[in-house]
Design a protein around this motif. Structure first.
Motif, PDB file in Angstrom:
ATOM      1  N   THR A 100       7.157  -0.688 -20.403  1.00 40.45           N
ATOM      2  CA  THR A 100       6.122  -1.421 -21.145  1.00 40.45           C
ATOM      3  C   THR A 100       5.539  -2.543 -20.291  1.00 40.45           C
ATOM      4  OG1 THR A 100       7.297  -0.940 -23.204  1.00 40.45           O
ATOM      5  CG2 THR A 100       5.637  -2.663 -23.283  1.00 40.45           C
ATOM      6  N   LYS A 101       6.355  -3.135 -19.449  1.00 36.74           N
ATOM      7  CA  LYS A 101       5.878  -4.217 -18.571  1.00 36.74           C
ATOM      8  C   LYS A 101       4.761  -3.724 -17.664  1.00 36.74           C
ATOM      9  CE  LYS A 101       7.435  -7.644 -15.176  1.00 36.74           C
ATOM     10  NZ  LYS A 101       8.601  -8.243 -14.481  1.00 36.74           N
ATOM     11  N   GLY A 102       4.918  -2.524 -17.097  1.00 36.18           N
ATOM     12  CA  GLY A 102       3.883  -1.984 -16.211  1.00 36.18           C
ATOM     13  C   GLY A 102       2.557  -1.799 -16.929  1.00 36.18           C
ATOM     14  N   THR A 192      -6.810 -12.309 -33.196  1.00 32.92           N
ATOM     15  CA  THR A 192      -6.789 -10.861 -33.408  1.00 32.92           C
ATOM     16  C   THR A 192      -5.620 -10.279 -32.623  1.00 32.92           C
ATOM     17  OG1 THR A 192      -9.195 -10.746 -33.696  1.00 32.92           O
ATOM     18  CG2 THR A 192      -8.062  -8.698 -33.116  1.00 32.92           C
ATOM     19  N   VAL A 193      -4.718  -9.587 -33.308  1.00 33.43           N
ATOM     20  CA  VAL A 193      -3.527  -9.028 -32.690  1.00 33.43           C
ATOM     21  C   VAL A 193      -3.684  -7.516 -32.567  1.00 33.43           C
ATOM     22  CG1 VAL A 193      -1.017  -8.837 -32.765  1.00 33.43           C
ATOM     23  CG2 VAL A 193      -2.148 -10.865 -33.741  1.00 33.43           C
ATOM     24  N   ILE A 194      -3.477  -7.006 -31.345  1.00 34.51           N
ATOM     25  CA  ILE A 194      -3.647  -5.566 -31.073  1.00 34.51           C
ATOM     26  C   ILE A 194      -2.320  -5.026 -30.540  1.00 34.51           C
ATOM     27  CG2 ILE A 194      -5.003  -3.838 -29.841  1.00 34.51           C
ATOM     28  CD1 ILE A 194      -7.121  -6.104 -29.418  1.00 34.51           C
ATOM     29  N   PRO A 195      -1.548  -4.317 -31.355  1.00 33.49           N
ATOM     30  CA  PRO A 195      -0.273  -3.779 -30.888  1.00 33.49           C
ATOM     31  C   PRO A 195      -0.479  -2.589 -29.944  1.00 33.49           C
ATOM     32  CG  PRO A 195      -0.354  -3.956 -33.298  1.00 33.49           C
ATOM     33  CD  PRO A 195      -1.754  -4.086 -32.786  1.00 33.49           C
ATOM     34  N   PHE A 196       0.420  -2.442 -28.988  1.00 31.91           N
ATOM     35  CA  PHE A 196       0.468  -1.214 -28.180  1.00 31.91           C
ATOM     36  C   PHE A 196       1.934  -0.960 -27.843  1.00 31.91           C
ATOM     37  CE2 PHE A 196       0.249  -4.562 -24.994  1.00 31.91           C
ATOM     38  CZ  PHE A 196       1.068  -4.129 -23.960  1.00 31.91           C
ATOM     39  N   CYS A 197       2.265   0.313 -27.672  1.00 31.86           N
ATOM     40  CA  CYS A 197       3.658   0.654 -27.423  1.00 31.86           C
ATOM     41  C   CYS A 197       3.757   1.721 -26.340  1.00 31.86           C
ATOM     42  CB  CYS A 197       4.332   1.156 -28.712  1.00 31.86           C
ATOM     43  SG  CYS A 197       3.758   2.796 -29.239  1.00 31.86           S
ATOM     44  N   THR A 198       4.952   1.913 -25.832  1.00 30.98           N
ATOM     45  CA  THR A 198       5.245   2.996 -24.883  1.00 30.98           C
ATOM     46  C   THR A 198       6.408   3.809 -25.442  1.00 30.98           C
ATOM     47  OG1 THR A 198       6.781   1.607 -23.613  1.00 30.98           O
ATOM     48  CG2 THR A 198       4.490   1.643 -22.891  1.00 30.98           C
ATOM     49  N   SER A 199       6.357   5.095 -25.182  1.00 34.68           N
ATOM     50  CA  SER A 199       7.462   5.960 -25.611  1.00 34.68           C
ATOM     51  C   SER A 199       7.339   7.296 -24.888  1.00 34.68           C
ATOM     52  CB  SER A 199       7.429   6.178 -27.122  1.00 34.68           C
ATOM     53  OG  SER A 199       6.387   7.062 -27.477  1.00 34.68           O
ATOM     54  N   GLY A 200       8.407   8.068 -24.977  1.00 35.48           N
ATOM     55  CA  GLY A 200       8.382   9.399 -24.363  1.00 35.48           C
ATOM     56  C   GLY A 200       7.642  10.418 -25.201  1.00 35.48           C
ATOM     57  N   GLY A 201       7.378  10.102 -26.432  1.00 34.56           N
ATOM     58  CA  GLY A 201       6.674  11.063 -27.282  1.00 34.56           C
ATOM     59  C   GLY A 201       6.406  10.544 -28.682  1.00 34.56           C
ATOM     60  N   SER A 202       7.240   9.645 -29.177  1.00 40.37           N
ATOM     61  CA  SER A 202       7.058   9.116 -30.532  1.00 40.37           C
ATOM     62  C   SER A 202       5.814   8.244 -30.610  1.00 40.37           C
ATOM     63  CB  SER A 202       8.279   8.291 -30.947  1.00 40.37           C
ATOM     64  OG  SER A 202       9.460   9.071 -30.920  1.00 40.37           O
TER      65      SER A 202
END
Length: 243
Positions: A100-102, A192-202
């Motif tokens: 997620t840091k990258g 304004t808050v904009i979420p983002f996430c990382t995952s292998g597929g979920s």
């Protein structure tokens, strides 16, 4: 004859006494005669010049005295430190493995935003992140919605920020509980808050609405999932689509 010699001696004695009386104001020092006037200490050239100047009314202060009365020179004022400024965009993220840091760093590059890493006070080990272990730390946390892991990074002021990109990995289909700690700690009024996430597929699932409810402030947009290799060009397209 003796009488004549006596008269001569008396006469000589009287003459000698008279001479001593006339010279009572002189002293003999070897072969040099010193008078009372000569015994007075001679004035120095500087003293003589000073008396002459006083008589003429042209006496001036000595340089040392003049220097003492010279006005003090005021020290130059210290430079006023520049006011620290920052972007109005903040990219805040939690990253247990660096993925997620990258992505967060690329979003900051595209937006010109500031980076803030949400660090756990107790860092997560590989065993803590073993989702196949029902007794691992992360499994226990995700199974209890009331858990609030402590944040170890320094507090941040959100003053001046108008947009926050909030990144995290997906754990067991949701945001890690340390994100709940973060959103409950700060006020997002006017942001304004904009979420983002990382995952292998979920996907991001209900992570955004979960955090919005816990925060109770701010304008929350729908979040987006990315894999760890997302490019800056793709992130740029996503950000432009939010406008």
């Amino acid at each position: 004859m003796k009488r004549i010699l006596s008269i001569i001696m008396v006469t000589f004695l009287l003459a000698s006494l008279a001479a001593c009386g006339n010279n009572s104001k002189t002293e003999t020092n070897g072969t040099q005669t010193v008078t009372e006037e000569q015994k007075k200490p001679a004035e120095s050239t500087a003293q003589t010049a000073s008396k002459a100047a006083q008589a003429a009314g042209t006496v001036t202060e000595a340089p040392a005295a003049a220097a003492e009365k010279a006005p003090e020179t005021e020290a130059p004022a210290a430079e006023t430190p520049a006011t620290e400024t920052h972007s109005d965009v903040l990219v805040a993220f939690f990253s247990a493995t660096g993925t997620t840091k990258g992505v967060a760093e690329r979003i900051a590059s595209v937006t010109g935003g500031d980076l803030y890493e949400i660090l756990a006070a107790e860092p997560y080990t590989s065993d803590d992140l073993n989702y196949n272990d029902s007794s691992s730390r992360s499994t226990k946390e995700q199974n209890d919605k009331n858990v609030r892991p402590e944040i170890g990074s320094e507090d941040i002021s959100l003053e001046g920020y108008t947009t926050i990109y909030l990144g995290f990995p997906i754990w067991w289909g949701e945001e890690p509980r340390i994100l709940d700690t973060f959103v409950e700690k700060y006020s997002f009024d006017g942001i304004t808050v904009i979420p983002f996430c990382t995952s292998g597929g979920s996907g991001i699932g209900r992570s955004g609405p979960n955090m919005e409810a816990l925060a109770g402030t701010g304008t929350w947009l729908d979040g987006q999932r990315f894999d760890g290799n997302v490019s800056e060009a793709d992130l740029q397209s996503w950000i432009e689509g939010l406008m």
